[in-house]
Design an enzyme around this catalytic site. Sequence first.
Site, PDB file in Angstrom:
ATOM      1  N   ASN A 136       0.151  -1.228   5.192  1.00  0.00           N
ATOM      2  CA  ASN A 136       1.047  -1.012   6.393  1.00  0.00           C
ATOM      3  C   ASN A 136       0.243  -0.356   7.121  1.00  0.00           C
ATOM      4  O   ASN A 136      -0.586   0.013   7.784  1.00  0.00           O
ATOM      5  CB  ASN A 136       0.924   1.579   6.222  1.00  0.00           C
ATOM      6  CG  ASN A 136       2.076   0.987   4.984  1.00  0.00           C
ATOM      7  OD1 ASN A 136       3.343   1.756   4.648  1.00  0.00           O
ATOM      8  ND2 ASN A 136       1.486   1.049   3.824  1.00  0.00           N
ATOM      9  N   LYS A 186      -9.409   2.563  -2.177  1.00  0.00           N
ATOM     10  CA  LYS A 186      -9.602   2.704  -0.331  1.00  0.00           C
ATOM     11  C   LYS A 186     -11.687   2.189  -0.219  1.00  0.00           C
ATOM     12  O   LYS A 186     -11.167   3.132  -0.397  1.00  0.00           O
ATOM     13  CB  LYS A 186      -8.534   1.973   0.393  1.00  0.00           C
ATOM     14  CG  LYS A 186      -8.436   1.453   1.583  1.00  0.00           C
ATOM     15  CD  LYS A 186      -7.018   2.020   2.255  1.00  0.00           C
ATOM     16  CE  LYS A 186      -6.651   1.251   4.067  1.00  0.00           C
ATOM     17  NZ  LYS A 186      -5.911   1.711   4.434  1.00  0.00           N
ATOM     18  N   GLU A 200      -5.981   8.381   8.114  1.00  0.00           N
ATOM     19  CA  GLU A 200      -6.315   8.662   6.103  1.00  0.00           C
ATOM     20  C   GLU A 200      -8.176   9.111   6.694  1.00  0.00           C
ATOM     21  O   GLU A 200      -7.875   9.295   4.844  1.00  0.00           O
ATOM     22  CB  GLU A 200      -6.560   6.471   6.729  1.00  0.00           C
ATOM     23  CG  GLU A 200      -4.756   5.923   6.853  1.00  0.00           C
ATOM     24  CD  GLU A 200      -4.510   4.806   5.759  1.00  0.00           C
ATOM     25  OE1 GLU A 200      -5.488   4.717   4.985  1.00  0.00           O
ATOM     26  OE2 GLU A 200      -4.396   3.855   6.507  1.00  0.00           O
ATOM     27  N   GLU A 258       0.866  -1.128  -0.016  1.00  0.00           N
ATOM     28  CA  GLU A 258      -0.128   0.759  -0.029  1.00  0.00           C
ATOM     29  C   GLU A 258       1.172   1.538  -0.037  1.00  0.00           C
ATOM     30  O   GLU A 258       1.801   0.971   0.995  1.00  0.00           O
ATOM     31  CB  GLU A 258      -0.820  -0.137   1.125  1.00  0.00           C
ATOM     32  CG  GLU A 258      -1.820   1.396   1.661  1.00  0.00           C
ATOM     33  CD  GLU A 258      -2.060   0.987   2.269  1.00  0.00           C
ATOM     34  OE1 GLU A 258      -1.371   0.716   3.707  1.00  0.00           O
ATOM     35  OE2 GLU A 258      -3.653   1.863   3.239  1.00  0.00           O
ATOM     36  N   ASN A 280      -7.108   6.499  -1.763  1.00  0.00           N
ATOM     37  CA  ASN A 280      -5.696   5.539  -1.420  1.00  0.00           C
ATOM     38  C   ASN A 280      -5.969   4.517  -2.547  1.00  0.00           C
ATOM     39  O   ASN A 280      -6.827   3.635  -1.859  1.00  0.00           O
ATOM     40  CB  ASN A 280      -6.299   4.751   0.579  1.00  0.00           C
ATOM     41  CG  ASN A 280      -4.929   4.252   0.655  1.00  0.00           C
ATOM     42  OD1 ASN A 280      -4.123   3.810  -0.462  1.00  0.00           O
ATOM     43  ND2 ASN A 280      -4.782   3.990   1.653  1.00  0.00           N
ATOM     44  N   CYS A 301      -4.860  -3.052   2.722  1.00  0.00           N
ATOM     45  CA  CYS A 301      -5.200  -3.008   4.427  1.00  0.00           C
ATOM     46  C   CYS A 301      -5.910  -3.005   4.920  1.00  0.00           C
ATOM     47  O   CYS A 301      -6.064  -4.519   5.336  1.00  0.00           O
ATOM     48  CB  CYS A 301      -3.937  -1.159   4.107  1.00  0.00           C
ATOM     49  SG  CYS A 301      -3.474  -1.635   6.391  1.00  0.00           S
TER      50      CYS A 301
HETATM   51  N1  CDT Z   1      -2.480   1.126   6.088  1.00  0.00           N
HETATM   52  C1  CDT Z   1      -4.008   1.068   7.116  1.00  0.00           C
HETATM   53  O1  CDT Z   1      -5.553   0.889   6.694  1.00  0.00           O
HETATM   54  N2  CDT Z   1      -3.242   0.454   8.595  1.00  0.00           N
HETATM   55  C2  CDT Z   1      -5.054   0.024   9.214  1.00  0.00           C
HETATM   56  C3  CDT Z   1      -3.918   0.112  10.656  1.00  0.00           C
HETATM   57  C4  CDT Z   1      -5.044   0.003  11.970  1.00  0.00           C
HETATM   58  S1  CDT Z   1      -5.916   0.637  11.897  1.00  0.00           S
HETATM   59  C5  CDT Z   1      -5.148   1.856  12.798  1.00  0.00           C
HETATM   60  C6  CDT Z   1      -4.430  -1.980   9.131  1.00  0.00           C
HETATM   61  O2  CDT Z   1      -5.376  -2.475   9.539  1.00  0.00           O
HETATM   62  O3  CDT Z   1      -4.085  -2.018   9.141  1.00  0.00           O
END
Ligand code: CDT
Length: 310
Positions: free
Chosen positions: A194, A124, A143, A47, A107, A169
Amino acid sequence: MSRIVNVAAAQMGPIALDEPRSSAVSRMMALLREAKDEHADLVVFPELALTTFFPRWYMVTDAEIERFFERGMPNPDVQPLFDLARELSIGFNLGYAELTPDGQRFNTAILVDKAGQIVGKYRKVHLPGHFDNEPWRPFQHLEKRYFETGNLGFPVVEAFGGKVGMCICNDRRWPETYRVMGLKGAEMIVLGYNTPLHYPPAPEHDYLQDFHNRLVMQAGAYQNGTWVVGVAKAGREEGCDLIGGTCIIAPTGEVVAECAGLEDEVVVAPCDLDRCQEIRSNVFNFALHREPENYQLITATKGAVSGDTK
Ligand code: CDT
Protein backbone atom coordinates in the site's frame (compact mmCIF):
# COMPACT_ATOMS: atom_id res chain seq x y z
CA MET A 1 8.62 -32.08 -13.83
CA SER A 2 7.64 -28.63 -14.99
CA ARG A 3 9.24 -25.76 -13.15
CA ILE A 4 6.77 -23.28 -14.56
CA VAL A 5 4.52 -21.61 -12.00
CA ASN A 6 1.61 -19.64 -13.42
CA VAL A 7 1.43 -16.69 -11.09
CA ALA A 8 -1.44 -14.23 -10.83
CA ALA A 9 -0.82 -10.77 -9.44
CA ALA A 10 -4.23 -9.76 -8.04
CA GLN A 11 -4.29 -6.03 -7.57
CA MET A 12 -7.12 -4.57 -5.51
CA GLY A 13 -8.69 -1.17 -5.78
CA PRO A 14 -9.51 0.81 -2.66
CA ILE A 15 -11.19 -0.74 0.39
CA ALA A 16 -13.46 1.70 2.22
CA LEU A 17 -13.26 2.24 5.97
CA ASP A 18 -16.76 0.83 6.42
CA GLU A 19 -16.32 -2.02 3.94
CA PRO A 20 -16.80 -5.32 5.76
CA ARG A 21 -14.28 -8.12 5.47
CA SER A 22 -16.94 -10.17 3.69
CA SER A 23 -16.81 -7.66 0.82
CA ALA A 24 -13.01 -7.69 0.56
CA VAL A 25 -13.08 -11.50 0.66
CA SER A 26 -15.77 -11.62 -2.07
CA ARG A 27 -13.65 -9.38 -4.24
CA MET A 28 -10.64 -11.64 -3.69
CA MET A 29 -12.74 -14.70 -4.53
CA ALA A 30 -13.73 -13.08 -7.83
CA LEU A 31 -10.06 -12.36 -8.57
CA LEU A 32 -9.19 -15.95 -7.64
CA ARG A 33 -11.78 -17.29 -10.11
CA GLU A 34 -10.44 -15.01 -12.82
CA ALA A 35 -6.92 -16.21 -12.08
CA LYS A 36 -8.05 -19.83 -12.27
CA ASP A 37 -9.63 -19.17 -15.67
CA GLU A 38 -6.14 -18.21 -16.77
CA HIS A 39 -4.70 -21.41 -15.26
CA ALA A 40 -2.92 -19.75 -12.36
CA ASP A 41 -1.25 -21.90 -9.71
CA LEU A 42 -0.71 -19.07 -7.22
CA VAL A 43 -2.50 -15.75 -6.63
CA VAL A 44 -0.73 -12.91 -4.84
CA PHE A 45 -2.94 -10.40 -3.01
CA PRO A 46 -1.90 -7.03 -1.50
CA GLU A 47 -0.65 -6.06 1.95
CA LEU A 48 -3.41 -5.71 4.62
CA ALA A 49 -5.94 -6.92 2.07
CA LEU A 50 -8.91 -7.43 4.39
CA THR A 51 -9.45 -3.82 5.45
CA THR A 52 -8.71 -0.28 4.49
CA PHE A 53 -5.10 0.83 5.13
CA PHE A 54 -5.84 1.85 8.74
CA PRO A 55 -2.35 3.17 9.70
CA ARG A 56 -3.40 6.40 7.99
CA TRP A 57 -5.42 7.26 11.12
CA TYR A 58 -4.24 8.03 14.64
CA MET A 59 -5.97 5.79 17.17
CA VAL A 60 -5.43 5.34 20.88
CA THR A 61 -7.52 2.59 22.41
CA ASP A 62 -6.91 -1.12 21.88
CA ALA A 63 -10.56 -1.51 20.88
CA GLU A 64 -10.41 0.97 18.02
CA ILE A 65 -7.05 -0.38 16.79
CA GLU A 66 -7.75 -4.07 17.11
CA ARG A 67 -10.97 -4.05 15.10
CA PHE A 68 -8.66 -4.07 12.08
CA PHE A 69 -6.77 -7.18 13.27
CA GLU A 70 -7.33 -10.91 12.79
CA ARG A 71 -7.19 -13.13 15.88
CA GLY A 72 -6.79 -16.35 13.94
CA MET A 73 -6.17 -17.48 10.38
CA PRO A 74 -8.19 -18.78 8.74
CA ASN A 75 -11.11 -17.26 10.63
CA PRO A 76 -14.80 -17.36 9.67
CA ASP A 77 -14.52 -14.17 7.58
CA VAL A 78 -11.68 -15.55 5.47
CA GLN A 79 -12.69 -19.22 5.42
CA PRO A 80 -14.67 -18.84 2.12
CA LEU A 81 -11.45 -17.77 0.38
CA PHE A 82 -9.59 -20.79 1.73
CA ASP A 83 -12.48 -23.07 0.71
CA LEU A 84 -12.67 -21.71 -2.82
CA ALA A 85 -8.91 -21.89 -3.29
CA ARG A 86 -8.85 -25.52 -2.18
CA GLU A 87 -11.83 -26.33 -4.41
CA LEU A 88 -10.11 -24.73 -7.41
CA SER A 89 -6.71 -26.12 -6.40
CA ILE A 90 -4.98 -22.78 -6.43
CA GLY A 91 -2.67 -21.24 -3.84
CA PHE A 92 -2.53 -17.68 -2.57
CA ASN A 93 -0.51 -15.11 -0.66
CA LEU A 94 -2.58 -12.88 1.64
CA GLY A 95 -1.60 -9.89 3.76
CA TYR A 96 -3.49 -9.05 6.97
CA ALA A 97 -3.05 -7.48 10.40
CA GLU A 98 -2.31 -10.22 12.95
CA LEU A 99 -3.16 -10.10 16.66
CA THR A 100 -1.47 -12.98 18.47
CA PRO A 101 -3.01 -14.73 21.49
CA ASP A 102 -0.55 -12.89 23.77
CA GLY A 103 -1.48 -9.52 22.31
CA GLN A 104 1.34 -8.89 19.83
CA ARG A 105 0.45 -7.05 16.64
CA PHE A 106 2.16 -7.76 13.34
CA ASN A 107 1.75 -6.78 9.70
CA THR A 108 1.64 -10.33 8.36
CA ALA A 109 1.39 -12.33 5.16
CA ILE A 110 0.68 -16.02 4.70
CA LEU A 111 1.36 -18.34 1.81
CA VAL A 112 -1.31 -21.00 1.28
CA ASP A 113 -0.75 -24.03 -0.94
CA LYS A 114 -3.21 -25.61 -3.36
CA ALA A 115 -4.53 -27.88 -0.61
CA GLY A 116 -5.46 -24.90 1.55
CA GLN A 117 -2.59 -25.37 4.00
CA ILE A 118 -0.62 -22.41 5.32
CA VAL A 119 2.93 -23.24 4.23
CA GLY A 120 4.60 -19.89 4.84
CA LYS A 121 4.19 -16.98 7.22
CA TYR A 122 5.99 -13.65 7.32
CA ARG A 123 5.79 -10.68 9.69
CA LYS A 124 6.89 -7.36 8.23
CA VAL A 125 10.37 -6.32 9.30
CA HIS A 126 10.74 -2.81 7.87
CA LEU A 127 7.93 -0.76 9.39
CA PRO A 128 7.77 2.70 7.82
CA GLY A 129 6.26 5.88 9.15
CA HIS A 130 6.10 7.19 12.72
CA PHE A 131 4.89 6.43 16.27
CA ASP A 132 2.89 9.48 17.26
CA ASN A 133 0.20 11.68 15.81
CA GLU A 134 1.67 14.25 13.42
CA PRO A 135 -1.25 16.58 12.69
CA TRP A 136 0.68 18.53 10.03
CA ARG A 137 0.38 15.52 7.72
CA PRO A 138 -2.68 15.26 5.46
CA PHE A 139 -2.83 11.60 6.57
CA GLN A 140 -0.83 9.57 9.06
CA HIS A 141 1.44 6.57 8.43
CA LEU A 142 1.47 4.91 11.86
CA GLU A 143 2.83 1.46 11.14
CA LYS A 144 5.53 1.96 13.78
CA ARG A 145 2.76 2.61 16.33
CA TYR A 146 0.47 -0.28 15.48
CA PHE A 147 2.91 -3.09 14.64
CA GLU A 148 5.91 -4.77 16.21
CA THR A 149 8.94 -5.59 14.10
CA GLY A 150 8.50 -9.00 12.53
CA ASN A 151 10.18 -11.88 14.33
CA LEU A 152 10.22 -14.57 11.65
CA GLY A 153 13.12 -13.31 9.53
CA PHE A 154 12.64 -13.44 5.78
CA PRO A 155 11.23 -16.92 5.13
CA VAL A 156 11.91 -18.95 2.02
CA VAL A 157 9.72 -22.04 1.84
CA GLU A 158 9.46 -25.01 -0.48
CA ALA A 159 6.16 -24.54 -2.29
CA PHE A 160 4.68 -24.64 -5.79
CA GLY A 161 7.63 -26.74 -6.96
CA GLY A 162 10.24 -24.17 -5.99
CA LYS A 163 11.55 -21.89 -3.27
CA VAL A 164 9.23 -19.00 -2.44
CA GLY A 165 10.29 -15.99 -0.37
CA MET A 166 7.99 -13.48 1.31
CA CYS A 167 8.20 -9.83 2.26
CA ILE A 168 5.79 -6.89 2.53
CA CYS A 169 5.67 -3.41 1.03
CA ASN A 170 8.40 -1.22 2.54
CA ASP A 171 10.69 -4.29 2.72
CA ARG A 172 10.90 -4.13 -1.07
CA ARG A 173 12.90 -0.89 -0.88
CA TRP A 174 15.75 -2.51 1.09
CA PRO A 175 18.41 -4.53 -0.74
CA GLU A 176 19.05 -6.60 2.39
CA THR A 177 15.54 -8.06 2.11
CA TYR A 178 16.22 -9.60 -1.28
CA ARG A 179 19.80 -10.61 -0.52
CA VAL A 180 18.86 -12.62 2.56
CA MET A 181 16.26 -14.48 0.54
CA GLY A 182 18.59 -14.72 -2.45
CA LEU A 183 21.16 -16.40 -0.23
CA LYS A 184 18.47 -18.86 0.85
CA GLY A 185 17.87 -19.66 -2.80
CA ALA A 186 14.54 -17.91 -3.30
CA GLU A 187 13.31 -18.40 -6.84
CA MET A 188 10.23 -16.22 -6.43
CA ILE A 189 9.57 -13.43 -3.96
CA VAL A 190 5.95 -12.44 -3.38
CA LEU A 191 4.92 -9.16 -1.80
CA GLY A 192 1.95 -6.86 -1.43
CA TYR A 193 2.00 -3.13 -0.86
CA ASN A 194 0.00 0.00 0.00
CA THR A 195 2.03 2.97 -1.20
CA PRO A 196 0.59 6.48 -0.98
CA LEU A 197 1.33 8.65 -3.97
CA HIS A 198 2.03 11.55 -1.61
CA TYR A 199 4.96 11.27 0.80
CA PRO A 200 4.47 14.15 3.24
CA PRO A 201 8.09 14.41 4.52
CA ALA A 202 9.47 14.78 0.96
CA PRO A 203 6.64 15.75 -1.41
CA GLU A 204 9.18 16.75 -4.06
CA HIS A 205 9.59 13.01 -4.67
CA ASP A 206 5.90 12.28 -5.22
CA TYR A 207 6.30 12.22 -8.98
CA LEU A 208 8.90 9.44 -8.57
CA GLN A 209 6.69 7.00 -6.61
CA ASP A 210 5.97 4.70 -9.55
CA PHE A 211 9.57 4.87 -10.73
CA HIS A 212 10.92 3.97 -7.28
CA ASN A 213 8.42 1.13 -6.99
CA ARG A 214 9.70 -0.47 -10.18
CA LEU A 215 13.33 0.46 -9.55
CA VAL A 216 13.61 -1.43 -6.27
CA MET A 217 11.70 -4.51 -7.36
CA GLN A 218 13.48 -4.84 -10.70
CA ALA A 219 16.84 -4.37 -9.01
CA GLY A 220 15.97 -6.93 -6.33
CA ALA A 221 14.95 -9.45 -8.97
CA TYR A 222 18.01 -9.00 -11.15
CA GLN A 223 20.63 -8.74 -8.39
CA ASN A 224 19.40 -11.99 -6.87
CA GLY A 225 18.27 -13.85 -9.99
CA THR A 226 14.74 -14.32 -8.71
CA TRP A 227 11.18 -13.71 -9.84
CA VAL A 228 9.46 -10.87 -7.98
CA VAL A 229 5.70 -10.46 -7.83
CA GLY A 230 4.65 -7.06 -6.45
CA VAL A 231 0.95 -6.42 -5.87
CA ALA A 232 -0.68 -3.11 -4.98
CA LYS A 233 -3.75 -1.99 -3.19
CA ALA A 234 -4.37 0.95 -5.45
CA GLY A 235 -6.55 3.93 -6.13
CA ARG A 236 -8.21 6.61 -4.02
CA GLU A 237 -8.85 5.04 -0.62
CA GLU A 238 -10.59 7.28 1.91
CA GLY A 239 -9.18 10.36 0.18
CA CYS A 240 -5.63 9.00 -0.02
CA ASP A 241 -4.24 8.08 -3.46
CA LEU A 242 -2.37 4.78 -3.54
CA ILE A 243 -0.14 3.91 -6.48
CA GLY A 244 -0.84 0.87 -8.65
CA GLY A 245 2.03 -0.57 -10.63
CA THR A 246 1.33 -4.22 -9.83
CA CYS A 247 3.74 -6.34 -11.85
CA ILE A 248 5.57 -9.61 -12.33
CA ILE A 249 9.32 -9.32 -12.84
CA ALA A 250 11.65 -11.93 -14.33
CA PRO A 251 15.08 -12.78 -12.84
CA THR A 252 16.60 -10.61 -15.58
CA GLY A 253 14.82 -7.60 -14.07
CA GLU A 254 12.35 -7.36 -16.95
CA VAL A 255 8.67 -6.69 -16.28
CA VAL A 256 6.74 -9.52 -17.95
CA ALA A 257 3.20 -8.59 -16.87
CA GLU A 258 1.62 -5.52 -15.33
CA CYS A 259 -1.75 -4.15 -14.33
CA ALA A 260 -3.05 -1.22 -16.32
CA GLY A 261 -5.38 0.56 -13.89
CA LEU A 262 -6.05 1.26 -10.23
CA GLU A 263 -8.96 -1.13 -9.62
CA ASP A 264 -9.37 -4.85 -8.95
CA GLU A 265 -7.39 -6.50 -11.75
CA VAL A 266 -5.54 -9.75 -12.41
CA VAL A 267 -2.51 -10.34 -14.59
CA VAL A 268 -1.00 -13.79 -15.03
CA ALA A 269 2.44 -14.84 -16.24
CA PRO A 270 4.12 -18.22 -16.61
CA CYS A 271 7.22 -18.04 -14.41
CA ASP A 272 9.90 -20.58 -15.24
CA LEU A 273 11.82 -21.03 -12.02
CA ASP A 274 14.75 -22.53 -13.92
CA ARG A 275 15.34 -19.09 -15.43
CA CYS A 276 16.84 -17.99 -12.10
CA GLN A 277 20.00 -19.83 -13.19
CA GLU A 278 20.43 -17.44 -16.12
CA ILE A 279 21.57 -14.90 -13.55
CA ARG A 280 22.74 -17.06 -10.67
CA SER A 281 25.17 -19.09 -12.73
CA ASN A 282 26.64 -15.98 -14.27
CA VAL A 283 26.98 -12.39 -13.14
CA PHE A 284 25.44 -13.05 -9.72
CA ASN A 285 27.06 -16.40 -8.99
CA PHE A 286 27.18 -15.73 -5.25
CA ALA A 287 29.61 -18.51 -4.32
CA LEU A 288 32.09 -17.35 -6.94
CA HIS A 289 31.83 -13.60 -6.77
CA ARG A 290 30.54 -12.40 -3.38
CA GLU A 291 33.05 -10.93 -0.94
CA PRO A 292 31.30 -11.05 2.45
CA GLU A 293 34.44 -10.10 4.38
CA ASN A 294 33.97 -6.66 2.93
CA TYR A 295 30.30 -6.40 3.84
CA GLN A 296 30.60 -6.72 7.63
CA LEU A 297 29.40 -3.20 8.29
CA ILE A 298 25.99 -4.13 6.90
CA THR A 299 25.10 -6.13 9.99
CA ALA A 300 27.44 -4.37 12.44
CA THR A 301 25.59 -1.04 12.36
CA LYS A 302 22.04 0.24 11.94
CA GLY A 303 22.78 3.84 11.00
CA ALA A 304 25.62 5.22 8.93
CA VAL A 305 29.04 5.48 10.55
CA SER A 306 31.43 8.36 10.15
CA GLY A 307 34.87 7.83 8.66
CA ASP A 308 36.33 4.78 6.97
CA THR A 309 35.26 2.06 9.41
CA LYS A 310 36.00 -1.45 8.16
N1 CDT B 1 2.83 0.10 3.50
C1 CDT B 1 4.06 0.63 3.33
O1 CDT B 1 5.04 0.08 3.80
N2 CDT B 1 4.13 1.77 2.62
C2 CDT B 1 5.34 2.50 2.43
C3 CDT B 1 5.00 3.92 2.24
C4 CDT B 1 6.16 4.81 2.20
S1 CDT B 1 6.84 5.15 3.73
C5 CDT B 1 5.68 6.12 4.55
C6 CDT B 1 6.16 2.01 1.24
O2 CDT B 1 7.36 1.81 1.40
O3 CDT B 1 5.62 1.88 0.15
